[in-house]
Design an enzyme around this catalytic site. Structure first.
Site, mmCIF file in Angstrom:
data_model
loop_
_atom_site.group_PDB
_atom_site.id
_atom_site.type_symbol
_atom_site.label_atom_id
_atom_site.label_comp_id
_atom_site.label_asym_id
_atom_site.label_seq_id
_atom_site.Cartn_x
_atom_site.Cartn_y
_atom_site.Cartn_z
ATOM 1 N N GLU A 285 0.871 -1.187 0.000
ATOM 2 C CA GLU A 285 0.000 0.000 0.000
ATOM 3 C C GLU A 285 0.899 1.225 0.000
ATOM 4 O OE1 GLU A 285 -3.190 -0.180 -0.706
ATOM 5 O OE2 GLU A 285 -2.624 -2.275 -0.925
ATOM 6 N N CYS A 319 -1.498 9.428 3.546
ATOM 7 C CA CYS A 319 -1.534 9.007 2.143
ATOM 8 C C CYS A 319 -2.831 9.468 1.509
ATOM 9 C CB CYS A 319 -1.384 7.501 2.041
ATOM 10 S SG CYS A 319 -2.470 6.655 3.168
HETATM 11 P P1 NAD Z 1 8.919 4.734 3.368
HETATM 12 O O1 NAD Z 1 8.630 3.986 2.111
HETATM 13 O O2 NAD Z 1 10.075 5.632 3.401
HETATM 14 O O3 NAD Z 1 9.111 3.705 4.558
HETATM 15 C C1 NAD Z 1 8.143 2.716 4.883
HETATM 16 C C2 NAD Z 1 8.838 1.559 5.561
HETATM 17 O O4 NAD Z 1 9.693 0.920 4.622
HETATM 18 C C3 NAD Z 1 9.718 1.973 6.733
HETATM 19 O O5 NAD Z 1 9.584 1.008 7.766
HETATM 20 C C4 NAD Z 1 11.105 1.927 6.121
HETATM 21 O O6 NAD Z 1 12.115 1.720 7.062
HETATM 22 C C5 NAD Z 1 10.974 0.737 5.192
HETATM 23 N N1 NAD Z 1 11.984 0.626 4.130
HETATM 24 C C6 NAD Z 1 12.751 1.597 3.598
HETATM 25 N N2 NAD Z 1 13.559 1.076 2.636
HETATM 26 C C7 NAD Z 1 13.268 -0.246 2.561
HETATM 27 C C8 NAD Z 1 13.766 -1.332 1.772
HETATM 28 N N3 NAD Z 1 14.706 -1.169 0.844
HETATM 29 N N4 NAD Z 1 13.253 -2.557 1.975
HETATM 30 C C9 NAD Z 1 12.285 -2.749 2.879
HETATM 31 N N5 NAD Z 1 11.784 -1.773 3.665
HETATM 32 C C10 NAD Z 1 12.282 -0.529 3.513
HETATM 33 O O7 NAD Z 1 7.559 5.495 3.752
HETATM 34 P P2 NAD Z 1 7.293 6.431 5.002
HETATM 35 O O8 NAD Z 1 8.001 7.719 4.798
HETATM 36 O O9 NAD Z 1 7.501 5.693 6.270
HETATM 37 O O10 NAD Z 1 5.722 6.661 4.882
HETATM 38 C C11 NAD Z 1 5.151 7.623 4.041
HETATM 39 C C12 NAD Z 1 4.660 6.995 2.760
HETATM 40 O O11 NAD Z 1 3.737 5.950 3.065
HETATM 41 C C13 NAD Z 1 3.905 7.954 1.883
HETATM 42 O O12 NAD Z 1 4.261 7.736 0.549
HETATM 43 C C14 NAD Z 1 2.445 7.576 2.123
HETATM 44 O O13 NAD Z 1 1.573 7.929 1.076
HETATM 45 C C15 NAD Z 1 2.558 6.100 2.297
HETATM 46 N N6 NAD Z 1 1.420 5.533 3.026
HETATM 47 C C16 NAD Z 1 0.513 4.794 2.339
HETATM 48 C C17 NAD Z 1 -0.590 4.271 2.989
HETATM 49 C C18 NAD Z 1 -1.612 3.451 2.265
HETATM 50 O O14 NAD Z 1 -2.425 2.789 2.916
HETATM 51 N N7 NAD Z 1 -1.635 3.459 0.937
HETATM 52 C C19 NAD Z 1 -0.757 4.508 4.350
HETATM 53 C C20 NAD Z 1 0.217 5.260 5.023
HETATM 54 C C21 NAD Z 1 1.303 5.760 4.352
#
Ligand code: NAD
Length: 514
Positions: A285, A319
């Site tokens: 997501e 999001c």
């Molecule tokens: P992010 O993608 O930077 O991080 C999300 C998670 O992924 C964190 O735990 C991070 O440590 C991990 N991560 C980073 N690199 C990785 C890798 N190479 N492999 C595996 N995991 C890795 O996102 P964020 O800044 O924490 O959150 C904001 C984003 O999330 C925004 O884009 C927002 O729109 C989205 N979001 C989407 C939803 C939804 O339901 N669609 C809900 C909430 C947030």
């Protein structure tokens, strides 16, 4: 059993409730700065290397120091989760569901305390933190009941002389990777969906909000979850995340976060590594660029209120946040003026003060990214409110409105993930809908209109997973508005919906000849 209903939000106009939140804040403030270990198979593991979690509103304040997993610890956690799967997958669904109900009850008792942790760790104003905790409770209550509904499978036909059954079995070890913006609700929801369906979990919460996740681990333990079912391993996404996504024993990945990381995970998970005998399942997501469309036949006050609330609640770090509005030209000036007026009335400041509507963005990187869009906004349109920021104490960005922007401008296309809303003019409703659909995302959207034909057109043509009429575009409720989007917003798994749990299981047909 009492049927599921959503947990009510706290009414902070009530003095007693305000006092209760102040008490919780004081308690949490007296507990910040502590060290937290990793939890693998119930064992506490302390590492030299730490993730330091700061208060974004007071950046010198350390909320907690959390041990940091690395590849070796991730491997150990995988072995524990793999071994625990053999026993946990055999535990009856009713027993698994009961643990969720117990965890919900504990969370209700500790409700303001959990919210207060988010006020300090994520900069969540009271109302936003309270909604986050309420949503976590909803996930526990809803998924518990969903599992009870699915435990005997679904009906299939049998011919004479034959007895057919169709049921579900768990998948295996799941890697749950969660974001910081709903540090309790999404982290807990994605974890317990995997757990209640009989899987074991490697939980890697976001590095900016690991303390609230630790607090939830305590709740799960108190609720009776056996050791090894959920293993708490915060660590660098690129190191721990990649290692576990690639791991041949990983059966599925449940990711919520940005588009780029989601795509990376999806790609890596598609590779069959040595010793791997299944196709990994990926639930991803991802981001949004969500639009509110304002028709000329509409309640214009409602339109302005909806835009402002959806754009700036939790500093636009949802999001589902309204990061673009498209207004039909006949009412453009009127709605824009009111949006500007309302935006200028918003109070921005420390989230521990109940009077502040908005606080900070999450960290220095977010502050730099969001404020870099001021220049872009100036070149692509007119900044008519906000456009300033101050990171001397915390990462405060003023709510910003950018008017007269072309539909293909960067501020209309890129997910900024901060308190900036871009506004475009459309000549009529059809064009407004075209502009709304002109993005690679497809998460949420709203239409403010009193024209039934236009609403029906939007129902069919507005390509988003969560569409709202005559209200803002944030605030989906578990069990009422299942949540998830199209295109680059992800796999449309619909968290909090009736299909979510089945994504964590595989179905089995058994046919017996009588
Ligand atoms: P992010 O993608 O930077 O991080 C999300 C998670 O992924 C964190 O735990 C991070 O440590 C991990 N991560 C980073 N690199 C990785 C890798 N190479 N492999 C595996 N995991 C890795 O996102 P964020 O800044 O924490 O959150 C904001 C984003 O999330 C925004 O884009 C927002 O729109 C989205 N979001 C989407 C939803 C939804 O339901 N669609 C809900 C909430 C947030």
């Amino acid at each position: 059993m009492i049927p599921y209903t959503t947990e009510p939000l706290t009414d902070f106009s009530n003095e007693e409730n305000r006092q209760a939140y102040e008490v919780a804040l004081k308690k949490v403030q007296s507990e910040i700065g502590q060290d937290y270990p990793l939890i693998v198979g119930g064992e506490r593991i302390t590492t030299e290397d730490k993730i330091v979690s700061y208060n974004p509103a007071k950046k010198s304040e350390v909320v907690g120091r959390v041990s940091k997993a690395n590849k070796e610890i991730a491997e150990k956690a995988m072995q524990v989760a793999d071994a625990t799967f053999k026993t946990w997958s055999k535990v009856k669904p009713e027993v698994r569901a009961d643990i969720l109900f117990k965890a919900a009850a504990i969370t209700k008792r500790r409700r303001h305390e959990m919210s207060a942790w988010m006020t300090l760790e994520a900069g969540k104003p009271w109302v936003e933190a309270d909604a986050d905790t309420a949503e976590a409770i909803d996930f526990l209550e809803y998924y518990g009941r969903q599992m009870l509904a699915l435990k005997d499978g679904k009906p299939v036909q049998s011919r004479p002389g034959e007895y057919n059954k169709f049921g579900y079995i768990p998948l295996g070890v799941g890697v749950v990777i969660s974001p910081w913006n709903f540090p309790f609700a999404i982290m807990a929801g994605t974890t317990v969906a995997a757990v209640v369906t009989g899987n074991t979990v490697l939980l890697k919460p976001a590095s900016t909000t690991p303390v609230i996740a630790y607090k939830f681990m305590e709740i799960l333990e108190e609720a009776g979850l056996p050791a090894g079912v959920v293993n708490y391993i915060p660590g660098p996404g690129a190191e721990v995340g990649d290692y576990l996504v690639d791991h041949p024993r990983t059966r599925f990945v449940s990711f919520t976060g940005s588009r780029d990381v989601g795509l990376r995970i999806n790609q890596r998970a598609a590779v069959q590594n040595e010793g791997q005998i299944w196709i990994k399942r990926v639930i991803a997501e991802m981001g949004g660029k969500d639009t509110i469309v304002v028709d000329k036949e509409a309640d214009l006050e409602l339109a302005a209120q909806s835009i402002v609330k959806s754009a700036f609640g939790f500093s636009g770090q949802k999001c589902s946040a309204c990061s673009r509005a498209v207004i039909v030209e006949d009412v453009y000036d009127q709605v824009l003026d009111r949006v500007v007026e309302l935006t200028k009335e918003l109070t921005v400041g420390d989230p521990t003060d109940h009077n502040n509507f908005m606080a900070t963005v999450i960290d220095e990187a977010a502050f730099k990214k969001v404020t870099s869009y001021f220049e872009v906004a100036n070149s692509e349109g007119r900044i008519v409110a906000g456009g300033t920021a101050d990171d001397s104490v915390g990462y405060f960005v003023q709510p910003t409105v950018v008017a007269d922007v072309a539909p293909d401008a960067r501020v209309m296309q890129e997910e900024i993930f901060g308190p900036i809303v871009a506004i475009s003019k459309a000549k009529d409703f059809n064009e407004a809908l075209d502009i709304a659909n002109n993005t690679e995302y497809g998460l949420t959207g709203a239409v403010i209109s009193t024209n039934r034909d236009h609403l029906e057109k939007a129902r069919e043509e507005f390509f988003v997973g969560n569409l709202y009429f005559n209200r803002g575009c944030t605030g989906a409720i578990v069990g009422y508005q299942p949540f998830g989007g199209y295109n680059m917003s992800g796999t449309c798994s619909k968290a909090g919906g009736p299909d979510f749990l089945t994504l964590h299981m595989q179905s089995k047909s058994v046919s017996e000849t009588l």
